[in-house]
Design a protein around this motif. Structure first.
Motif, short mmCIF file in Angstrom:
data_model
loop_
_atom_site.label_atom_id
_atom_site.label_comp_id
_atom_site.label_asym_id
_atom_site.label_seq_id
_atom_site.Cartn_x
_atom_site.Cartn_y
_atom_site.Cartn_z
N LYS A 45 -14.41 -57.91 15.34
CA LYS A 45 -14.74 -57.48 14.11
C LYS A 45 -15.31 -56.17 14.04
CE LYS A 45 -16.92 -60.07 10.21
NZ LYS A 45 -17.57 -61.23 9.84
N LEU A 46 -14.95 -55.37 12.95
CA LEU A 46 -15.45 -54.00 12.97
C LEU A 46 -16.89 -54.11 12.40
CD1 LEU A 46 -12.44 -52.27 11.17
CD2 LEU A 46 -12.80 -52.53 13.61
N ASP A 47 -17.75 -53.30 12.80
CA ASP A 47 -19.08 -53.17 12.64
C ASP A 47 -18.83 -52.50 11.03
OD1 ASP A 47 -19.45 -50.48 12.56
OD2 ASP A 47 -20.25 -50.67 14.66
N LEU A 48 -20.36 -52.42 10.15
CA LEU A 48 -20.29 -52.01 8.95
C LEU A 48 -19.76 -50.49 8.89
CD1 LEU A 48 -21.23 -52.84 6.00
CD2 LEU A 48 -23.35 -51.80 6.77
N ARG A 49 -20.14 -49.80 9.90
CA ARG A 49 -19.75 -48.37 9.88
C ARG A 49 -18.49 -48.16 10.13
NH1 ARG A 49 -20.90 -42.95 10.46
NH2 ARG A 49 -19.99 -42.19 12.44
N GLU A 50 -17.90 -48.87 11.11
CA GLU A 50 -16.34 -48.58 11.43
C GLU A 50 -15.42 -49.45 10.06
OE1 GLU A 50 -16.99 -49.62 16.16
OE2 GLU A 50 -16.72 -51.14 14.78
N ARG A 51 -16.08 -50.41 9.49
CA ARG A 51 -15.35 -50.99 8.53
C ARG A 51 -15.25 -50.10 7.30
NH1 ARG A 51 -17.92 -55.68 8.45
NH2 ARG A 51 -19.09 -55.46 6.75
N ARG A 52 -16.31 -49.23 7.18
CA ARG A 52 -16.32 -48.07 6.03
C ARG A 52 -15.18 -47.14 6.28
NH1 ARG A 52 -22.48 -46.85 5.17
NH2 ARG A 52 -23.29 -48.53 4.10
N ILE A 53 -15.22 -46.66 7.73
CA ILE A 53 -14.06 -45.75 8.14
C ILE A 53 -12.62 -46.42 7.50
CG2 ILE A 53 -13.18 -44.53 9.95
CD1 ILE A 53 -16.26 -44.28 10.83
N MET A 54 -12.64 -47.53 8.22
CA MET A 54 -11.26 -48.22 7.98
C MET A 54 -11.12 -48.27 6.64
SD MET A 54 -8.90 -49.17 10.38
CE MET A 54 -7.68 -50.17 10.33
#
Lengths: 696, 477
Positions: free
Chosen positions: B286-295
């Protein structure tokens, strides 16, 4: 050496800008000047990028110590305090980038901001100032570990390391982020893998908390949240452990899930575990450790809000891979639950479609690969054909240019960087111009309205983007457009479109309309323009105030009419022309105040009652349109000086006040009745007799 | 202009906070000093008491603020409660070195620590200096009655996690037209990635290839519908989504110009991913919050890239922007209540199917029938139900000749498709082995009075048989 001096100058300029932002509002001229100076210094360096790295008592600029002046020292301390590990400032950094960097950095010094500095800069669209934060290590305690356990772990770890070295892998966390804390008396392994950590910790809730810390540098308040957020990772880690250990870990995971409060457990099972099981992200190992009753309960959660839930339930059961005897037992338990719940007294909205029509009986068959798919009624019947026809017509009716504009409006609503938004503006302008050429006023009005709505929505957080949109809207307005709108408003069919268009354009449409009003020689045409403006008065009024009063009396009069329809907020503007020489202007201003009807408007009108006769007459006419006019009139009549000064007006007020009620007039009429003896002033006598009559 | 009234107070707060953060060196110095003095002076000596006092005084304010005080030495830097304190002076480094020489790099104090415990800790540290620990220290601390102090050694955590290893592109023999389209798509997306814009001719010729040759190639469509045992986030995925979108578009009955628009948008729907860091795209788990925002920025980035590209149809940007939007207003990016354009909804269906039948480092690819199950589950809320039905009916999962088992445990062979319902074909029943056909035809699409199917196909039989067609195929039109 020269470059070094220039770089140092830039660092000093940046430190100075920070100091200014610390002391003054960011919009102040001092802050603006400091940022401009900083940007000039940056350009003067001629460098593509300048990198700052703070140490406790030094600031490295491109790996060289910058002069530690008091200003630079304060900046260095600020970096350290906020936890900035490095700042890369690119040559393309705009004044806006630098200003937001200063603001966001200082917001963190004051503990005003919760999100990470790089995130907030990205959200502001700052891309040319790149900040990296210091990594805060996570020291992870794993409790008591025996030497034997550690030796076994080291053996397992060696194998895992070999596998990791040879295979593709990703990272749960960066290097140096996590540190496992072991007893110093134990033989320490060279490193512990993330799977090893999972084995050592054992407790899934604690592991979830650690994973949260490793990936987001923070622990969620609720351990159940941590478990739910990282269930897939935890489950994956446990699956990677040695099979014997994995069994124990999954049993613990099952216990942890069962120990959660009922509502949280149901949510975790339904949204994460069962969902992941069906979609292949999660395996059924944990659920195998559930007691039968709890497993049956868990599987029935799939009925809630899922299409063809029963079939999914059976699929999930197959994927848990239970021994056949146990599977049959769980199936029968599910059947019992369903027969009990099949006729709910008050079915919840999420209850599945077709639940009661019994498409499939539960007791049938064994594990079947395609069953879960084929039971969906996905046939293309007449209803679906009709829906497909609608899809076709939607595609045919699509207007590409409108879609382009829709996309631009959405993007302007999302984009934080004004440079990027600036590149979208010409695309939007092009489509708006096209709509105008097509005289598609309805679409033009709708999309200008949408743009205005987007500008209003982003104004607080992203004023630069709002300003760009405002400018785009303002650019649409010119004299030709105003004339087109006037022609449109002249037709019955186009009136509504013209009004929508003017509403959408808002205040920027005010000045060209004033100009048109001024140029128009025919009274009837001026009347038409004014009528059109009145229809959109509240939206246009802010753009008219600057032109009011106008040097041409007729423009002022017409604008007074418009402002009078704009609602509260324009009383002061209208009050300014109440006492002008031209009664035509004053009359419209007073009437406008009457329409506004606010207490402030009322006060202006009351003041005008005492003005010169022709103004006072209009004021008196308007005065009675205010809801509390009678109360004010009675109060005024109580003032004998006013009555003596304006006896005729006082008499009229008295008579008008008496029209509605007389009971409270006796007190004011009685003193006024003495005026009938002022035989040298007939008007006083008249007032006196009227008052005496009313007093009786 | 005047300074905001709150500034001075904030600065004072910050100062107060700084003081509370404390200095790990003071604690470490006191600990090493205590160790040295315990070796030199008798127990209870004045100088030892003073050092204990110093240590206790340093800890007291910190323990008032936090329940634990954690001093950890990581890669030569002292950390107090996870905050790094880099060392500059040689003296400080000396203190650290001496502390590490004890074989300890972490000391944690919990609230309630007494001077007596600290004094005994000094004795223990002196012992450890002379006899490095060979047995766990925790029981020793317990025996000495030191309950509010723990000692530890820090071992670095290897954050790597094995994911499934999939090749970056198809490894099996591909249909030549499909292979050519992949090569051209790669070239086109590389042009975008380098910040340039591909010419209108390049895009059009690729669309022509997809529409006129790939779509007509049975083998190519089969390869796209089948499980994909490779992981490619951009060009293979884009071509596959374009072909799947065309399948749906054709099933819907769109005309050629509309299909061309659809294919172009589908081909470029993920162009924004070219600007997403590869480590985020390929992260296992799972992507973390920051990575998810970027994605989740990729639809916006893609739409911005395409909006300014005159060679492309205006809808391409809309499709890139909306392909992760849900029919119920959910999904990302947040565009309010606006429902996605119907072509975006087509791309969304194709995108979900392609994503779940494609391999990812954190999971195996789903089989086509499982993918359809996922589509069906998501239909209504996330995906357009009509388009899901159109897609499922554009594909037949039971080609003629497939041996199947029905929900009534009957074995049969598919002899023809049912128009409008390819999931319920007509079959002839066979014997238990599926070898000898009986002269009985069964239409599995028949329903009872309530509208429910009388039987379903529940699985294929003998999927490994040489003559069985393991992969679904597009319905011929």
């Amino acid at each position: 050496v020269a470059t070094r001096v220039l770089v140092d100058r830039f660092v000093t300029a940046l430190a100075k800008a920070l100091e200014r932002h610390r002391a003054y509002p960011p919009e102040s001229s001092l802050c603006r000047q400091s940022i401009e100076a900083c940007q000039r210094a940056l350009h003067a360096t001629g460098r593509e990028q300048i990198e700052l790295r703070p140490l406790p008592k030094a600031l490295l600029v491109d790996d060289r110590k910058a002069p530690w002046t008091p200003l630079v020292a304060r900046m260095g301390r600020l970096f350290n305090h906020v936890g900035v590990g490095g700042v890369a400032i690119l040559a393309q950094a705009s004044a806006r980038d630098l200003a937001w960097f200063c603001r966001e950095l200082l917001a963190r010094e004051a503990s005003d901001a919760d999100d990470a500095l790089p995130d907030s800069l990205a959200a502001r669209g700052v891309r040319n100032v790149q900040v990296t934060m210091l990594v805060r290590p996570a020291v992870l305690g794993v409790g008591t570990v025996t030497a034997d356990r550690l030796e076994q772990l080291e053996l397992d770890e060696r194998q895992r390391r070999e596998a990791l070295d040879s295979q593709a892998c990703g990272r749960v966390c960066g290097l140096d982020k996590g540190w496992v804390r072991l007893d110093p008396g134990l033989p320490a392994p060279a490193q512990v893998s993330i799977v090893g950590l999972a084995e050592l910790v054992g407790d899934p809730v604690e592991l979830a908390r650690m994973l949260a810390w490793l990936t987001e540098s923070g622990s969620p308040d609720d351990p159940a949240d941590a478990l739910a957020d990282r269930f897939e990772v935890i489950s994956g880690l446990f699956r990677s452990a040695e099979p014997g250990v994995a069994r124990t870990l999954f049993a613990r995971l099952a216990q942890a899930v069962l120990a959660l409060p009922e509502e949280r457990r149901a949510r975790l099972l339904r949204d994460t575990v069962l969902s992941g099981l069906i979609e292949g992200y999660v395996d059924g190992s944990m659920l195998r450790h559930f007691p039968d009753e709890e497993l049956a309960d868990a599987l029935t959660l799939l009925l809630d809000g899922r299409v063809a839930g029963r079939e999914l339930m059976l699929l999930a059961l197959d994927r848990i891979d239970l021994p056949s005897k146990r599977q049959a037992q769980v199936k029968s338990m599910i059947a019992d639950r369903l027969s009990g719940a099949a006729r709910p007294a008050d079915p919840s909205p999420g209850w599945i479609e077709g639940y009661e029509d019994g498409r499939i009986t539960l007791a049938e068959g064994t594990a079947r690969e395609l069953r879960d798919f084929t039971v969906f009624d996905l046939a293309v019947n007449d209803e679906v054909q009709a829906a497909l026809a609608f899809v076709r017509s939607t595609v045919q009716d699509t207007q590409p240019d409108i879609e382009r504009l829709r996309c631009v409006v959405h993007l302007l609503g999302l984009e934080a960087n004004p440079d990027v938004a600036g590149r979208l503006i010409p695309v939007g302008a092009e489509v708006l111009a096209l709509l105008r050429r097509r005289t598609d006023w309805i679409a033009l009005a709708e999309w200008i309205g949408n743009l205005g709505g987007t500008a209003a929505r982003v104004r607080a957080d992203r004023p630069e983007i709002a300003a760009l949109i405002d400018e785009l809207i303002a650019r649409q307005i010119d004299e030709a457009l105003v004339r087109d709108l006037l022609a449109l408003a002249g037709e019955e069919a186009g009136r509504s479109a013209a009004r929508k268009m003017l509403d959408a354009l808002g205040a920027p449409a005010g000045p060209p309309l004033v100009q048109l009003l001024e140029q128009e020689s025919q009274r009837s045409r001026r009347h038409a323009i004014t009528k059109m403006m009145i229809a959109s008065a509240p939206r246009l009024a802010p753009g008219l105030v600057a032109h009011f009063p106008h040097r041409r009396w007729f423009v002022t009069r017409n604008l007074a009419m418009v402002l009078g329809h704009a609602g509260p907020g324009y009383e002061a503007s209208l009050a300014a022309v109440v006492h002008v020489d031209d009664i035509r202007v004053a009359r419209e201003a007073l009437r406008g105040l009457g329409r506004i009807g606010s207490p402030m408007a009322r006060d202006v009108v009351v003041g005008a009652l005492d003005a010169r006769r022709e103004i006072a007459r209009v004021a008196e006419e308007v005065f009675w349109s205010f809801p509390d006019a009678r109360r004010i009139a009675v109060a005024m009549l109580g003032d004998e000086a006013f009555a003596g000064r304006r006896p005729m007006l006082a008499r009229r007020l008295l008579v008008r006040a008496a029209d509605t009620a007389r009971a409270d007039l006796a007190d004011v009429a009685r003193p006024l009745s003495t005026f009938r003896f002022h035989l040298w002033r007939p008007s006083h006598v008249w007032l006196g007799f009227t008052a005496a009559r009313l007093a009786r | 202009l005047s300074a905001p009234a709150t500034r001075p107070r904030r600065t004072l707060d910050a100062l107060a906070r700084d003081q509370r953060i404390g200095d790990p060196i003071v604690i470490l110095r006191a600990l090493t000093g205590l160790r040295q003095l315990t070796s030199l002076y008798p127990e209870g000596h004045q100088i030892i008491r003073q050092t204990v006092e110093t240590l206790h005084a340093a800890l007291r304010p910190l323990l008032e603020a936090e329940p634990t005080v954690r001093v950890d030495v990581i890669r030569g830097d002292a950390h107090l409660n996870d905050v790094a304190y880099r060392l500059e002076t040689r003296l400080s480094q000396g203190v650290i070195d001496e502390f590490l020489a004890l074989g300890i790099d972490s000391v944690h104090f919990t609230r309630g620590v007494t001077k007596d415990e600290l004094s005994k800790l000094g004795t223990l540290l002196a012992e450890l200096r002379n006899h490095p620990p060979t047995a766990p220290v925790a029981p020793r601390l317990e025996a000495l009655g030191i309950r509010h102090v723990s000692l530890g050694r820090l071992v670095v955590l290897d954050g790597r996690w094995r994911g499934n290893e999939w090749p970056d592109e198809p490894t099996r023999q591909l249909d030549p037209d499909y292979a050519e389209s992949l090569a051209r798509a790669e070239e086109m997306l590389d042009t975008f990635a380098s910040g340039r814009t591909p010419s209108a001719g390049v895009v059009r010729s690729l669309l022509a290839l997809l529409m006129s040759r790939v779509m007509r190639s049975h083998a190519a469509v089969e390869q796209i519908l089948a499980v994909k045992e490779y992981e490619n986030h951009t060009y293979c995925h884009s071509v596959n989504v374009a072909v799947l979108s065309l399948l749906i578009g054709r099933q819907v009955g769109l005309d050629d110009p509309a299909l061309a628009v659809l294919a172009e948008g589908a081909l470029l729907h993920d162009v924004g991913k070219m600007r997403i860091p590869i480590e985020i795209l390929r992260k296992p788990g799972k992507l973390d919050l920051r990575e998810r925002r970027i994605m989740e920025r990729h639809p916006v980035i893609g739409a911005e890239m395409l909006t300014g590209t005159p060679a492309l149809h205006p809808l391409s940007a809309t499709l890139a922007l909306e392909h992760h939007r849900h029919t119920n207003g959910g999904g990302y990016p947040d565009l309010g209540d606006a429902r996605p354009h119907v072509l975006s909804e087509i791309v969304a269906v194709a995108d979900v199917y392609e994503a779940v039948t494609g391999a990812r480092s954190y999971r195996d690819p789903a089989r086509p029938e499982e993918a359809c199950l996922i589509l069906a589950r998501a239909s209504g809320n996330q995906l357009n139900r009509t388009l899901v039905k159109a897609f499922v009916n554009a594909v037949t999962f039971f080609p003629v000749g497939t041996t199947v088992v029905t929900s009534r445990d009957e074995i049969g062979t598919v002899i023809r498709q049912t128009p409008g319902d390819p999931l319920h074909p007509v079959i002839t029943l066979s014997d238990d082995q599926g070898l000898r056909p009986f002269p009985v035809e069964i239409d599995t699409s028949r329903r009872d009075a309530a509208g429910a199917y009388l039987r379903h196909i529940v699985r294929r039989l003998h999927p490994d048989r040489a003559d069985a067609r393991p992969e679904p195929v597009a319905v011929k039109r």
